[in-house]
Design an enzyme around this catalytic site. Sequence first.
Site, PDB file in Angstrom:
ATOM      1  N   HIS A   1       4.556   9.014   0.502  1.00 23.39           N
ATOM      2  CA  HIS A   1       5.157   8.755  -1.009  1.00 23.39           C
ATOM      3  C   HIS A   1       5.423  10.286  -1.072  1.00 23.39           C
ATOM      4  CE1 HIS A   1       6.104   8.257  -5.467  1.00 23.39           C
ATOM      5  NE2 HIS A   1       4.794   9.104  -5.786  1.00 23.39           N
TER       6      HIS A   1
ATOM      7  N   ASN B   1       0.928   4.688  -4.365  1.00 22.08           N
ATOM      8  CA  ASN B   1      -0.315   4.365  -4.261  1.00 22.08           C
ATOM      9  C   ASN B   1      -1.242   4.090  -3.273  1.00 22.08           C
ATOM     10  OD1 ASN B   1      -1.302   6.512  -7.029  1.00 22.08           O
ATOM     11  ND2 ASN B   1      -0.245   4.890  -7.855  1.00 22.08           N
TER      12      ASN B   1
ATOM     13  N   ILE C   1      -0.107   7.349  -0.313  1.00 23.31           N
ATOM     14  CA  ILE C   1       0.393   8.480  -1.054  1.00 23.31           C
ATOM     15  C   ILE C   1       1.079   9.559   0.231  1.00 23.31           C
ATOM     16  CG2 ILE C   1      -0.636  10.462  -2.042  1.00 23.31           C
ATOM     17  CD1 ILE C   1      -3.274   8.829  -3.353  1.00 23.31           C
TER      18      ILE C   1
ATOM     19  N   TYR D   1       7.402 -12.576  20.956  1.00 23.83           N
ATOM     20  CA  TYR D   1       6.422 -13.385  22.151  1.00 23.83           C
ATOM     21  C   TYR D   1       7.407 -14.268  22.443  1.00 23.83           C
ATOM     22  CZ  TYR D   1       2.605 -16.466  23.856  1.00 23.83           C
ATOM     23  OH  TYR D   1       1.527 -16.636  24.354  1.00 23.83           O
TER      24      TYR D   1
ATOM     25  N   TRP E   1       4.032   1.302  -4.631  1.00 25.07           N
ATOM     26  CA  TRP E   1       4.416   1.608  -3.658  1.00 25.07           C
ATOM     27  C   TRP E   1       3.583   3.050  -3.368  1.00 25.07           C
ATOM     28  CZ3 TRP E   1       9.598  -0.352  -5.335  1.00 25.07           C
ATOM     29  CH2 TRP E   1       9.307  -1.808  -4.620  1.00 25.07           C
TER      30      TRP E   1
ATOM     31  N   HIS F   1      11.346   1.657   7.943  1.00 24.14           N
ATOM     32  CA  HIS F   1       9.905   0.754   8.445  1.00 24.14           C
ATOM     33  C   HIS F   1      10.591  -0.256   9.182  1.00 24.14           C
ATOM     34  CE1 HIS F   1       7.777   2.300   4.852  1.00 24.14           C
ATOM     35  NE2 HIS F   1       6.334   2.065   5.181  1.00 24.14           N
TER      36      HIS F   1
END
Length: 402
Positions: A296, A290, A293, A391, A288, A329
């Site tokens: 983060h 890396n 970044i 769809y 998560w 997200h």
Amino acid sequence: MVLENLITYGILVDPVQIIAFALSDPNTWPGSYLIVVSNVFVLAALHIEKSLSAMAISEKLGYTAQMMNLGTILFFPLFVLNVLTSSSAAGSAVVIVVHALIFMKLYSYHEVNRWLREEWAPLGLKSAMKQPGITSCAVRNNETNSASSNVRQTISYPDNLTIGDLYYFLFAPTLCYQMNFPRSTKIRIRFLLRRLFEMFFLTHLFIGLILQWVLPLTRNSMQPFVEMKLTIKVHQLLLIAIPNHFMWLIFFHGFFHSTLNFIAELMRFGDRRFYRDWWNSETLTYFWSNSNIILHKWYMRHVYRPLIEKGYSKWEGQATVYILSALYHEYLLAAPLQMFRMWLFILMLLQVPTAWFLSKHLRGFYGNAIVWICIILGPPLVMYMYIHDYYMFQHLKANEQN
């Protein structure tokens, strides 16, 4: 699998069909005018910061105005896109992503300028105007940059409150604001052309995989996931897992390596650390932190560290970051499709105990294997579930109209 797909369906990639779809109805691509309107919110944020620097309004009033402006940035496109019922998911996604990025950038812009005012305030207005050279808040909490020697001209507060400085930050490949970004000395034309070729090639490869592999599998299962039996649902997801993972890898390289480096080179932006070796991750926590970044750093600077400074524990700070990231997200995926199922949110939260188990009990090869399984069967697959159901519902709606 590739040969089986070609034998069964033949070659389905049709560039003419893609162009015709994009140009068929301008009303299905509302991004252009909504993105233009977003400049109103950007200029409003700049005006508020100028008023705060001139002490024309109080800090409390300025904070309230900025939060209202930021809230409008998030919810205004949702309102417009819901009114424009003919808007396509692709066009809506562009609008939502752009406004979400502007939201995060302007929040960072406000916070950093607030930190600068906190250093400036003890000097008093007259002293600060005579000697305004406050630059230490440009990089906060040891966020030093090795390329700082490449900065062309040092800017001091409040001289940074200009349209040029703000728009450079908005277009720069970063979410965290600072007054003096590291700059490269020149633009490398060959480097630009290589990244441009990669963007062109990977975009067409991505679209080709959708047309050749994903759409046929989707059409073979003309039933939404919410109505499927568990066994059929698992079978469908396993069929799509490999091509879906290939698309995720293509997107990662095309965006985080090719596109961001292209933008950075064009703007002579010096900080090019967009990701690290996430593919060697032995824990989900390392993955998560890396794999993205840029995001983060924003969560660490504007969510985690402020919570720690206010006395919250590390666990509470990490839990807050996970929840906000999952909601962020979910918003980016569900809002363009107008389908708030909370699947992605729940899955990302379920990865928290998985991350704890890996960090405590599994490392090395086995930890890396579990991380890759979580990547292949994790959020990218849930994203496909959303798109599949969208769809299906669009197809059923079209049949009912006919």
